[in-house]
Every structure is written in C-alpha cells, then in structure tokens.
Scaffold this motif. Structure first.
Motif, PDB file in Angstrom:
ATOM      1  N   THR A  49       0.477  -1.014   0.484  1.00  5.10           N
ATOM      2  CA  THR A  49       0.040   0.071   0.139  1.00  5.10           C
ATOM      3  C   THR A  49       1.014   1.132  -0.171  1.00  5.10           C
ATOM      4  N   THR A  50       2.012   1.140   0.254  1.00  2.88           N
ATOM      5  CA  THR A  50       3.023   2.422   0.507  1.00  2.88           C
ATOM      6  C   THR A  50       2.887   3.330  -1.039  1.00  2.88           C
ATOM      7  N   GLN A  51       2.733   2.416  -2.229  1.00  2.00           N
ATOM      8  CA  GLN A  51       2.616   3.139  -3.763  1.00  2.00           C
ATOM      9  C   GLN A  51       1.478   3.627  -3.597  1.00  2.00           C
ATOM     10  N   LEU A  52       0.724   3.323  -3.501  1.00  4.37           N
ATOM     11  CA  LEU A  52      -0.909   3.394  -3.164  1.00  4.37           C
ATOM     12  C   LEU A  52      -1.107   4.686  -2.725  1.00  4.37           C
ATOM     13  N   LEU A  53      -0.542   4.690  -1.477  1.00  4.48           N
ATOM     14  CA  LEU A  53      -0.193   5.900  -0.075  1.00  4.48           C
ATOM     15  C   LEU A  53       0.225   6.996  -1.009  1.00  4.48           C
ATOM     16  N   LYS A  54       1.348   6.644  -1.603  1.00  3.83           N
ATOM     17  CA  LYS A  54       1.996   8.361  -2.572  1.00  3.83           C
ATOM     18  C   LYS A  54       0.867   8.704  -3.353  1.00  3.83           C
ATOM     19  N   GLY A  55       0.532   8.654  -3.386  1.00  2.00           N
ATOM     20  CA  GLY A  55      -0.808   9.483  -4.649  1.00  2.00           C
ATOM     21  C   GLY A  55      -2.028   9.460  -4.351  1.00  2.00           C
ATOM     22  N   VAL A  56      -2.265   9.250  -3.500  1.00  2.00           N
ATOM     23  CA  VAL A  56      -3.126   9.547  -2.456  1.00  2.00           C
ATOM     24  C   VAL A  56      -3.476  10.916  -1.202  1.00  2.00           C
ATOM     25  N   LEU A  57      -1.899  11.117  -0.514  1.00  2.00           N
ATOM     26  CA  LEU A  57      -2.119  11.025   0.745  1.00  2.00           C
ATOM     27  C   LEU A  57      -2.213  12.720   1.112  1.00  2.00           C
ATOM     28  N   ASP A  58      -2.219  13.397  -0.443  1.00  2.00           N
ATOM     29  CA  ASP A  58      -2.520  14.864  -0.561  1.00  2.00           C
ATOM     30  C   ASP A  58      -3.717  14.510  -0.020  1.00  2.00           C
ATOM     31  N   LEU A  59      -4.721  14.384  -0.816  1.00  2.00           N
ATOM     32  CA  LEU A  59      -6.548  13.805  -1.037  1.00  2.00           C
ATOM     33  C   LEU A  59      -6.788  13.494   0.593  1.00  2.00           C
ATOM     34  N   ALA A  60      -6.286  12.810   1.391  1.00  2.00           N
ATOM     35  CA  ALA A  60      -5.688  11.631   2.648  1.00  2.00           C
ATOM     36  C   ALA A  60      -6.149  12.767   3.391  1.00  2.00           C
ATOM     37  N   VAL A  61      -4.585  13.574   3.438  1.00  2.00           N
ATOM     38  CA  VAL A  61      -4.284  15.134   4.464  1.00  2.00           C
ATOM     39  C   VAL A  61      -5.500  16.162   4.338  1.00  2.00           C
ATOM     40  N   LEU A  62      -5.836  16.680   3.527  1.00  2.00           N
ATOM     41  CA  LEU A  62      -6.882  16.564   2.831  1.00  2.00           C
ATOM     42  C   LEU A  62      -7.823  16.996   3.560  1.00  2.00           C
ATOM     43  N   ALA A  63      -8.354  15.411   2.998  1.00  2.00           N
ATOM     44  CA  ALA A  63     -10.096  15.334   3.956  1.00  2.00           C
ATOM     45  C   ALA A  63      -9.780  15.311   5.695  1.00  2.00           C
ATOM     46  N   VAL A  64      -8.916  15.004   5.984  1.00  2.00           N
ATOM     47  CA  VAL A  64      -8.963  14.907   7.078  1.00  2.00           C
ATOM     48  C   VAL A  64      -9.031  16.348   8.037  1.00  2.00           C
ATOM     49  N   LEU A  65      -8.383  17.011   7.142  1.00  2.00           N
ATOM     50  CA  LEU A  65      -8.782  18.658   7.915  1.00  2.00           C
ATOM     51  C   LEU A  65      -9.799  19.216   7.129  1.00  2.00           C
ATOM     52  N   ASP A  68     -12.980  18.869   8.517  1.00  2.00           N
ATOM     53  CA  ASP A  68     -14.003  19.793   9.451  1.00  2.00           C
ATOM     54  C   ASP A  68     -12.778  19.983  10.964  1.00  2.00           C
ATOM     55  N   GLU A  69     -12.229  19.457  10.491  1.00  2.00           N
ATOM     56  CA  GLU A  69     -11.721  20.535  11.544  1.00  2.00           C
ATOM     57  C   GLU A  69      -9.969  19.961  11.820  1.00  2.00           C
ATOM     58  N   ASP A  70      -9.540  21.822  11.765  1.00  2.00           N
ATOM     59  CA  ASP A  70      -7.802  21.729  11.759  1.00  2.00           C
ATOM     60  C   ASP A  70      -6.640  20.849  12.446  1.00  2.00           C
ATOM     61  N   GLY A  71      -5.702  20.805  12.269  1.00  2.00           N
ATOM     62  CA  GLY A  71      -4.767  20.251  13.550  1.00  2.00           C
ATOM     63  C   GLY A  71      -3.790  19.906  13.396  1.00  2.00           C
ATOM     64  N   TYR A  72      -2.653  19.552  13.824  1.00  2.00           N
ATOM     65  CA  TYR A  72      -1.337  20.041  14.162  1.00  2.00           C
ATOM     66  C   TYR A  72      -1.017  18.705  13.394  1.00  2.00           C
ATOM     67  N   GLY A  73       0.419  18.777  13.013  1.00  2.00           N
ATOM     68  CA  GLY A  73       0.818  17.404  12.526  1.00  2.00           C
ATOM     69  C   GLY A  73       0.621  15.859  13.470  1.00  2.00           C
ATOM     70  N   TYR A  74       1.201  16.015  14.366  1.00  2.00           N
ATOM     71  CA  TYR A  74       0.771  14.106  15.006  1.00  2.00           C
ATOM     72  C   TYR A  74      -0.010  14.286  15.227  1.00  2.00           C
ATOM     73  N   ASP A  75      -1.068  15.084  15.748  1.00  2.00           N
ATOM     74  CA  ASP A  75      -3.165  14.359  15.215  1.00  2.00           C
ATOM     75  C   ASP A  75      -3.450  14.279  13.787  1.00  2.00           C
ATOM     76  N   ILE A  76      -2.478  14.804  12.882  1.00  2.00           N
ATOM     77  CA  ILE A  76      -3.502  14.907  11.375  1.00  2.00           C
ATOM     78  C   ILE A  76      -2.570  13.250  11.233  1.00  2.00           C
ATOM     79  N   LEU A  77      -1.641  12.566  11.461  1.00  2.00           N
ATOM     80  CA  LEU A  77      -1.112  11.502  11.466  1.00  2.00           C
ATOM     81  C   LEU A  77      -1.910  10.306  12.165  1.00  2.00           C
ATOM     82  N   ARG A  78      -2.464  10.669  13.502  1.00  2.00           N
ATOM     83  CA  ARG A  78      -3.430   9.275  14.325  1.00  2.00           C
ATOM     84  C   ARG A  78      -4.518  10.087  13.428  1.00  2.00           C
ATOM     85  N   ARG A  79      -4.970  10.714  13.309  1.00  2.00           N
ATOM     86  CA  ARG A  79      -6.619  10.533  12.444  1.00  2.00           C
ATOM     87  C   ARG A  79      -6.878   9.827  10.783  1.00  2.00           C
ATOM     88  N   LEU A  80      -5.050   9.736  10.944  1.00  2.00           N
ATOM     89  CA  LEU A  80      -5.568   8.976   9.163  1.00  2.00           C
ATOM     90  C   LEU A  80      -4.820   7.837   9.620  1.00  2.00           C
TER      91      LEU A  80
END
Length: 107
Positions: free
Chosen positions: A3-19, A21-33
């Motif tokens: 899945t690491t190659q798949l993640l590279k292609g969609v990580l921008d989208l995933a980060v935008l999606a977790v943000l 509804d709610e702002d977050g700091y780095g570790y919080d965003i990582l935890r949510r993902l």
C-alpha cells in the motif's frame, strides 16, 4: 499488495480530507489518518505533505501555545484547499469506480 505506493498517490487527498472538518497539528493529523485505516502512512510523509500543501497555498497555519510542551503548529484548509479537496475527490471517485469495474467489485 504493497500500500505504500498507493499512499504516495493519495496522501494529499487524505490529508485534505482529515482537515475538512477540523484543523490539526502534525501528530494529530497522522493519528487521524492511522485511525481511519491508513496504518502504513509514515510520519515523514505526512509532515512533508503538510509542508508541500502549505507552500502550494492549500493550507494556512497558526501556532497554539501548549502548557505541556512546545507550541503546536496547526494546519487549516483555506478556500484553495477546499477547492483542491473537491476536485481531487472527484478524480479519486472516478478512478476508484473504474478500478472497481476492472476488478469486478460490485459491493
């Protein structure tokens, strides 16, 4: 499947999606993902993505003092980030639908 190659292609989208509804700091965003099921996402990948999205104008930042450690840099979607999320979401849904058809998924 790796899945690491798949993640590279969609990580921008995933980060935008977790943000969305709610702002977050780095570790919080990582935890949510990770709690959303992206267990293989790496710390450095997320922090690099946040920097890139910020530099690209999709995110704003602000600092919040912490009583129990260093100040935290929060990331928030701005109008450009919301537009990017909407457009990337459409692209992803179309791609996922095509892949579902190719591999015969009906669920």
């Amino acid at each position: 499947m790796d899945t690491t190659q798949l993640l590279k292609g969609v990580l921008d989208l995933a980060v935008l999606a977790v943000l969305r509804d709610e702002d977050g700091y780095g570790y919080d965003i990582l935890r949510r993902l990770r709690s959303a099921g992206l267990d293989d996402v790496g710390d450095a990948s997320v922090y690099g993505t946040l920097r890139r999205l910020f530099q690209g104008g999709a995110l704003t930042t602000y600092v919040v003092p912490s009583e129990s450690g260093p100040h935290r840099k929060y990331y928030a979607l701005n109008a450009a980030g919301r537009a990017q999320l909407a457009e990337s979401g459409k692209v992803w849904r179309g791609f996922a639908q095509t892949m579902d058809q190719l591999i015969g998924e009906t669920a």
